[in-house]
Design an enzyme around this catalytic site. Structure first.
Site, PDB file in Angstrom:
ATOM      1  N   ASP A  95       0.862  -1.191   0.000  1.00 26.17           N
ATOM      2  CA  ASP A  95       0.000   0.000   0.000  1.00 26.17           C
ATOM      3  C   ASP A  95       0.900   1.243   0.000  1.00 26.17           C
ATOM      4  O   ASP A  95       1.797   1.371   0.833  1.00 26.17           O
ATOM      5  CB  ASP A  95      -0.901  -0.018   1.242  1.00 26.17           C
ATOM      6  CG  ASP A  95      -1.978   1.053   1.210  1.00 26.17           C
ATOM      7  OD1 ASP A  95      -3.159   0.715   1.392  1.00 26.17           O
ATOM      8  OD2 ASP A  95      -1.640   2.236   1.032  1.00 26.17           O
ATOM      9  N   ASP A 127      -4.347   2.272  -4.739  1.00 22.12           N
ATOM     10  CA  ASP A 127      -2.951   2.254  -4.270  1.00 22.12           C
ATOM     11  C   ASP A 127      -2.584   1.024  -3.429  1.00 22.12           C
ATOM     12  O   ASP A 127      -1.623   1.051  -2.684  1.00 22.12           O
ATOM     13  CB  ASP A 127      -2.630   3.545  -3.490  1.00 22.12           C
ATOM     14  CG  ASP A 127      -3.054   3.494  -2.039  1.00 22.12           C
ATOM     15  OD1 ASP A 127      -4.054   2.811  -1.742  1.00 22.12           O
ATOM     16  OD2 ASP A 127      -2.387   4.121  -1.202  1.00 22.12           O
ATOM     17  N   GLU A 128      -3.373  -0.052  -3.567  1.00 21.54           N
ATOM     18  CA  GLU A 128      -2.996  -1.240  -2.794  1.00 21.54           C
ATOM     19  C   GLU A 128      -3.148  -2.534  -3.590  1.00 21.54           C
ATOM     20  O   GLU A 128      -4.020  -2.653  -4.443  1.00 21.54           O
ATOM     21  CB  GLU A 128      -3.755  -1.309  -1.458  1.00 21.54           C
ATOM     22  CG  GLU A 128      -5.211  -1.624  -1.566  1.00 21.54           C
ATOM     23  CD  GLU A 128      -5.880  -1.780  -0.205  1.00 21.54           C
ATOM     24  OE1 GLU A 128      -6.926  -1.135  -0.027  1.00 21.54           O
ATOM     25  OE2 GLU A 128      -5.379  -2.521   0.639  1.00 21.54           O
TER      26      GLU A 128
HETATM   27  P1  TTP Z   1      -5.202   5.039   1.555  1.00 23.50           P
HETATM   28  O1  TTP Z   1      -4.202   4.010   1.142  1.00 23.50           O
HETATM   29  O2  TTP Z   1      -6.286   4.620   2.474  1.00 23.50           O
HETATM   30  O3  TTP Z   1      -4.479   6.256   2.270  1.00 23.50           O
HETATM   31  P2  TTP Z   1      -3.074   6.926   1.952  1.00 23.50           P
HETATM   32  O4  TTP Z   1      -2.363   6.211   0.871  1.00 23.50           O
HETATM   33  O5  TTP Z   1      -3.296   8.377   1.711  1.00 23.50           O
HETATM   34  O6  TTP Z   1      -2.307   6.803   3.304  1.00 23.50           O
HETATM   35  P3  TTP Z   1      -1.715   5.477   3.974  1.00 23.50           P
HETATM   36  O7  TTP Z   1      -1.985   4.336   3.060  1.00 23.50           O
HETATM   37  O8  TTP Z   1      -0.246   5.738   4.137  1.00 23.50           O
HETATM   38  O9  TTP Z   1      -2.425   5.343   5.276  1.00 23.50           O
HETATM   39  O10 TTP Z   1      -5.873   5.674   0.283  1.00 23.50           O
HETATM   40  C1  TTP Z   1      -5.170   5.887  -0.942  1.00 23.50           C
HETATM   41  C2  TTP Z   1      -5.588   7.186  -1.577  1.00 23.50           C
HETATM   42  O11 TTP Z   1      -6.979   7.182  -1.832  1.00 23.50           O
HETATM   43  C3  TTP Z   1      -5.339   8.396  -0.712  1.00 23.50           C
HETATM   44  O12 TTP Z   1      -4.046   8.939  -0.875  1.00 23.50           O
HETATM   45  C4  TTP Z   1      -6.399   9.334  -1.128  1.00 23.50           C
HETATM   46  C5  TTP Z   1      -7.528   8.471  -1.601  1.00 23.50           C
HETATM   47  N1  TTP Z   1      -8.604   8.454  -0.570  1.00 23.50           N
HETATM   48  C6  TTP Z   1      -9.800   9.125  -0.818  1.00 23.50           C
HETATM   49  O13 TTP Z   1     -10.002   9.685  -1.881  1.00 23.50           O
HETATM   50  N2  TTP Z   1     -10.775   9.116   0.137  1.00 23.50           N
HETATM   51  C7  TTP Z   1     -10.608   8.504   1.347  1.00 23.50           C
HETATM   52  O14 TTP Z   1     -11.510   8.540   2.184  1.00 23.50           O
HETATM   53  C8  TTP Z   1      -9.368   7.814   1.585  1.00 23.50           C
HETATM   54  C9  TTP Z   1      -9.142   7.093   2.882  1.00 23.50           C
HETATM   55  C10 TTP Z   1      -8.416   7.827   0.608  1.00 23.50           C
HETATM   56 MG    MG Z   2      -2.149   4.126   0.890  1.00 26.16          MG
END
Ligand code: TTP
Ligand code: MG
Length: 390
Positions: free
Chosen positions: A12, A106-107
């Protein structure tokens, strides 16, 4: 024959949208940065780990975030860039991994079961992580474990910019000291209920019998009992074989009128768009197919920024159609197809700018679900004579 030891890696990207923004604005590195909507009415899409220290998190109203962290730098975000980087990481993983699933923008889950005979799975996963970081310059974390659930929680624990291997057999111990809301599905109300039962950590769950948990929490109680032992059977769905959503129509009579064909195209997009949103997915590729009366069949596709928006899909479908269709030739069949599907776990909150539009889609989709899909359509798909009926 005993089943082989499973190895699943979960990757991720760290603070994904912010990390992409930092590539273009390196001077913001190490600062509290928020990507989100407007200061007064917007919400936080995501934020840097420096901003998280102040309590800022995704989905928080921007007003509150600015109170918690007044010095934060606010960015509105650049939609197309995120899709581009998401694809880049996907391509790197696809070039190395035998079987992987793209679980969101992103995962990724990678199934490495059976690979331990040929190489050290932890080393392999570390090398893949380094390759992604070297090439894209984006920070990414991974968890490696015997199943998807543990791997994902391990990634969470490893963040930011780290990795964690939970050795097979150590699942229960790994979980035992973590708070119960580390399990997906434990929301505020279950969390409060568990607290009232004196269950705070995952380890506390196993101090009770399955029967007791089931009595207090229903089926969810039995699920929690199983999860707390580190057991999860879900499989990694191969991205290359991932499903697509399509719709096509063979006409009773061949059609050669452009306007009628475009109306049909819009109708089909609305159907697949509805299904896409019902499945909480985004699509990254759209295709249009035409069959002529002599059965000659042609199709054209294009990759697009990840979206669930009918407007964008309609625009792209019309461009494809115009390139594909031999003008004024009769058409026997017209079809559309969405592929490169990936979960939109945030249910459309991805880009705050579109909040109003998202609300509209949701309202339309809700009505469609309640009254059948044909209830609400864009004006252009309502036949002319119907339009003037009122
Ligand atoms: P995530 O992987 O949940 O969050 P992140 O990558 O920003 O942070 P981390 O993984 O380090 O905790 O989500 C990936 C992307 O998706 C995030 O950068 C922005 C988007 N996103 C949204 O649009 N709405 C949301 O509610 C969330 C949680 C993320
Ligand atoms: Mg992320």
């Amino acid at each position: 024959m005993p089943s082989p030891q499973r190895y699943i890696a979960h990757f991720d990207l760290d603070s994904f949208f912010v990390s992409v923004e930092l590539l273009n604005n390196p001077e913001l590195m190490g600062k509290a940065v928020i990507v989100g909507g407007s200061k007064d009415r917007g919400v936080v899409t995501t934020c840097s780990y420096e901003a998280r220290k102040f309590g800022v998190k995704s989905a928080m109203p921007m007003k509150k975030a600015m109170q918690l962290c007044p010095h934060a730098i606010l960015l509105r975000g650049t939609r197309g860039q995120y899709s581009k980087y998401s694809r880049w990481v996907t391509d790197i993983i696809a070039s190395k991994a035998p079987l992987f699933e793209k679980a969101s923008i992103d995962e990724f889950y990678i199934d490495l079961t059976g690979m331990d005979k040929y190489f050290d799975v932890l080393e392999w996963t570390k090398e893949l992580r380094n390759k992604i970081i070297d090439e894209t310059k984006l920070p990414i974390s991974f968890g490696l474990a015997s199943n998807k659930m543990i791997a994902k929680i391990a990634t969470d624990e490893a963040k930011p910019n780290g990795f964690l291997f939970v050795q097979p057999g150590m699942e229960k111990e790994f979980l035992s000291t973590l708070p119960v809301n580390k399990f997906s599905g434990v929301g505020a109300s279950t969390f409060a209920k568990l607290k009232s039962m004196n269950i705070h950590l995952i380890g506390d769950i196993l101090k009770h019998s399955e029967t007791y948990l089931e009595k207090e929490l229903g089926k969810w109680g039995a699920d929690l009992y199983r999860k707390a032992q580190g057991i999860s059977y879900s499989i990694v769905n191969n991205y290359r074989e991932a499903k697509s959503i399509s719709n096509e129509n063979t006409f009773h009579e061949n059609i050669s009128d452009e306007e009628t064909l475009l109306t049909e195209l819009v109708k089909q997009i609305e159907r697949v768009g509805f299904e896409l949103r019902q499945d909480k997915m985004l699509t990254g590729c759209i295709a249009v197919k035409i069959r002529y009366p002599d059965f000659e069949t042609t199709s054209k596709q294009t990759t697009i920024d990840y979206t669930f928006s009918d407007d964008i899909l309609i625009k792209e479908a019309k461009i494809l159609f115009k390139k594909l269709w031999r003008k004024s030739q009769s058409v026997r069949l017209l079809g559309v197809r969405l592929s490169e599907l990936t979960n939109d776990s945030f249910q459309g909150s991805l880009f705050d700018d579109h909040t109003e539009k998202n609300k509209l889609y949701k309202a339309i989709d809700d009505v469609k679900t309640r009254f059948g899909k044909s209830t609400l359509q864009k004006a252009v798909t309502v036949k002319k004579n119907e339009k003037h009926e009122e």
